[in-house]
Design a protein around this motif. Structure first.
Motif, PDB file in Angstrom:
ATOM      1  N   THR A 277       0.874  -1.193   0.064  1.00 35.12           N
ATOM      2  CA  THR A 277       0.134   0.004   0.028  1.00 35.12           C
ATOM      3  C   THR A 277       0.806   1.208   0.028  1.00 35.12           C
ATOM      4  O   THR A 277       0.396   2.459  -0.001  1.00 35.12           O
ATOM      5  N   ASP A 278       2.200   1.107  -0.077  1.00 33.50           N
ATOM      6  CA  ASP A 278       3.131   2.311  -0.017  1.00 33.50           C
ATOM      7  C   ASP A 278       3.453   2.556  -1.511  1.00 33.50           C
ATOM      8  O   ASP A 278       4.433   2.112  -1.902  1.00 33.50           O
ATOM      9  N   PRO A 279       2.648   3.582  -2.215  1.00 34.14           N
ATOM     10  CA  PRO A 279       3.209   3.999  -3.487  1.00 34.14           C
ATOM     11  C   PRO A 279       4.559   4.799  -3.497  1.00 34.14           C
ATOM     12  O   PRO A 279       5.313   4.968  -4.472  1.00 34.14           O
ATOM     13  N   THR A 280       4.978   5.274  -2.350  1.00 29.71           N
ATOM     14  CA  THR A 280       6.229   6.101  -2.317  1.00 29.71           C
ATOM     15  C   THR A 280       7.647   5.101  -2.084  1.00 29.71           C
ATOM     16  O   THR A 280       8.452   5.678  -2.680  1.00 29.71           O
ATOM     17  N   ARG A 281       7.301   3.961  -1.816  1.00 31.77           N
ATOM     18  CA  ARG A 281       8.249   3.046  -1.970  1.00 31.77           C
ATOM     19  C   ARG A 281       9.313   3.465  -0.958  1.00 31.77           C
ATOM     20  O   ARG A 281      10.401   3.182  -1.252  1.00 31.77           O
ATOM     21  N   THR A 282       9.014   4.077   0.193  1.00 29.99           N
ATOM     22  CA  THR A 282      10.125   4.624   1.164  1.00 29.99           C
ATOM     23  C   THR A 282       9.880   3.939   2.664  1.00 29.99           C
ATOM     24  O   THR A 282      10.565   4.150   3.405  1.00 29.99           O
ATOM     25  N   CYS A 283       8.928   2.837   2.670  1.00 31.94           N
ATOM     26  CA  CYS A 283       8.492   2.373   4.106  1.00 31.94           C
ATOM     27  C   CYS A 283       9.657   1.253   4.189  1.00 31.94           C
ATOM     28  O   CYS A 283       9.879   0.398   3.399  1.00 31.94           O
ATOM     29  N   ASN A 284      10.093   1.146   5.541  1.00 34.13           N
ATOM     30  CA  ASN A 284      10.910   0.318   6.137  1.00 34.13           C
ATOM     31  C   ASN A 284      10.355   0.007   7.116  1.00 34.13           C
ATOM     32  O   ASN A 284      10.488   0.600   8.171  1.00 34.13           O
ATOM     33  N   LEU A 285       9.763  -1.422   7.383  1.00 37.71           N
ATOM     34  CA  LEU A 285       9.247  -1.685   8.793  1.00 37.71           C
ATOM     35  C   LEU A 285      10.314  -1.768   9.992  1.00 37.71           C
ATOM     36  O   LEU A 285       9.528  -1.635  11.039  1.00 37.71           O
ATOM     37  N   ASN A 286      11.427  -1.783   9.607  1.00 35.04           N
ATOM     38  CA  ASN A 286      12.485  -1.798  10.621  1.00 35.04           C
ATOM     39  C   ASN A 286      12.694  -0.489  11.600  1.00 35.04           C
ATOM     40  O   ASN A 286      12.962  -0.369  12.593  1.00 35.04           O
ATOM     41  N   ASP A 287      12.523   0.573  10.742  1.00 38.84           N
ATOM     42  CA  ASP A 287      12.711   1.899  11.591  1.00 38.84           C
ATOM     43  C   ASP A 287      11.994   3.095  11.110  1.00 38.84           C
ATOM     44  O   ASP A 287      11.942   4.115  11.648  1.00 38.84           O
ATOM     45  N   CYS A 288      11.177   3.027  10.194  1.00 38.37           N
ATOM     46  CA  CYS A 288      10.441   4.357   9.568  1.00 38.37           C
ATOM     47  C   CYS A 288       8.974   4.545  10.402  1.00 38.37           C
ATOM     48  O   CYS A 288       8.645   5.990  10.476  1.00 38.37           O
ATOM     49  N   CYS A 289       8.435   3.634  10.990  1.00 32.87           N
ATOM     50  CA  CYS A 289       7.317   3.990  11.687  1.00 32.87           C
ATOM     51  C   CYS A 289       7.573   4.839  12.742  1.00 32.87           C
ATOM     52  O   CYS A 289       6.386   5.859  13.438  1.00 32.87           O
TER      53      CYS A 289
ATOM     54  N   ASN B 244       7.522  10.692   7.342  1.00 30.40           N
ATOM     55  CA  ASN B 244       7.957   9.842   6.296  1.00 30.40           C
ATOM     56  C   ASN B 244       7.094   9.850   5.114  1.00 30.40           C
ATOM     57  O   ASN B 244       5.862   9.766   5.468  1.00 30.40           O
ATOM     58  N   PRO B 245       7.410   9.836   3.817  1.00 32.75           N
ATOM     59  CA  PRO B 245       6.363  10.039   2.777  1.00 32.75           C
ATOM     60  C   PRO B 245       5.200   8.516   3.102  1.00 32.75           C
ATOM     61  O   PRO B 245       4.031   8.922   2.567  1.00 32.75           O
TER      62      PRO B 245
END
Length: 342
Positions: A199-211, A216-217
């Motif tokens: 569901t992330d069209p920005t392709r910037t998600c990293n479950l390890n650190d961005c939440c 974050n986009p």
């Protein structure tokens, strides 16, 4: 506003607690490609070839423990919300369910029959997820294009971080918190990890650190981030020590990796950590349902006590509390007014 209306959309429920009705409901629910996102053939093999062979009977027994004289708690509460909201807005209000009846199509038809051509559709989910908000919008658009091309629909976006919602949720929790508690657990419905990336069209998600980042986009599409943000805002509003709060995710299905930590495992471990008095709330839901009344209030309590806990206190959802109805009114009126700006 005489050509405008509101459609409240919730998850849905079986028509009854019979195994056949539960099977029919689970078939529609689990065959949704945004719930189990496998290719159709593999989804059908899993759902119709395996899950529907055994799960309906077990689920039917669970539904029997929460069913009321009026019917499904989720449907009954959504109807109560509708009636209360109708008293304080000057446009027609109808309800629809993503699965089973009354369907989204049924809800739209009821509004169209009253001369409505512009609808504010409110998916009753605070946080955005592929298997909740997204599937509601996709289904509504499919129905609109096929059956009601003359109708315009404005969709209410996730409201997990809106002040009016956070104030309402925090006040509701505060009123129901026991005087003495060792921890307050926030249990959210889980989703597979891959859903977060899909569901992330920005392709910037990293479950390890961005939440946990301030910004974050991907955050506007990230269910996990939005759950943690809801929790943090409520903690701040209630001025709770962070060490007295826990976040976990419930209701996982199958063997895929789902977002962690898991609610059941967390509940079983708390007693060993010295947490004897637990309060728990489920802020992914605005209406009590099987996942809160049975999975948490009954199964969750057993898991906590079995693990050495002593006092378990479930905090109900917002349901039809007056302040929550006011929040719905404000969010709907914002979108009703948007029609004038188009």
């Amino acid at each position: 506003m005489n050509n405008k209306g509101i459609l409240l959309v919730n998850l849905g429920s079986p028509r009854s607690t019979s195994v056949n009705d539960v099977k029919e409901y689970l078939d529609e629910f689990l065959m949704d490609e945004r719930v189990i996102d496998y290719r159709w053939i593999f989804r059908a093999l899993l759902v119709q070839g395996i899950i529907l062979k055994t799960r309906p009977a077990k689920s039917a027994e669970a539904y029997k423990t929460v069913w009321t004289d009026q019917g499904s708690p989720l449907i009954v509460i959504t109807e109560q919300i509708q009636k209360k909201l109708q008293k304080i807005v000057d446009v027609p209000v109808e309800i629809g369910m993503r699965y089973a009846e009354p369907s989204i199509e049924t809800g739209i038809q009821k509004l169209v029959d009253q001369g409505i051509t512009e609808i504010v559709l409110f998916p009753l989910y605070p946080q955005y997820a592929m298997s909740t908000t997204e599937t509601v919008i996709e289904k509504a658009e499919e129905v609109r294009k096929k059956k009601f091309p003359q109708v315009k629909i404005n969709y209410i976006q996730p409201f997990y971080n809106r002040d009016i919602y956070i104030n309402c949720l925090a006040e509701s929790i505060k009123k129901k918190l026991p005087e003495n508690f060792d921890a307050l657990q926030f249990s959210y419905h889980g989703v597979p990890e891959r859903h977060i990336y899909k569901t992330d069209p920005t392709r910037t998600c990293n479950l390890n650190d961005c939440c946990s980042r301030e910004d974050n986009p991907s955050h506007q599409f990230c269910y996990r981030h939005q759950c943690y943000k809801t929790t943090q805002l409520v903690i701040d509003k209630l001025n709770l020590p962070k060490e007295k709060t826990i976040v976990s995710f419930q209701s996982r299905l199958g063997k895929d990796k789902w977002i962690e930590p898991y609610t059941d495992e967390t509940l079983e471990s708390l007693g060993k950590k010295g947490i004897k008095n637990l309060a728990i709330v489920c802020p992914a839901f605005v209406s009590d349902c099987l996942e809160t009344l049975e999975e948490i209030s009954v199964e969750g309590k057993e898991q906590f006590l079995h693990g050495g806990g002593e006092n378990f206190h479930y905090i109900p959802c917002l349901n039809d509390e007056d302040r929550w109805i006011e929040v719905i009114k404000i969010l709907c009126e914002e979108k009703l007014n948007d029609f004038y700006l188009v």
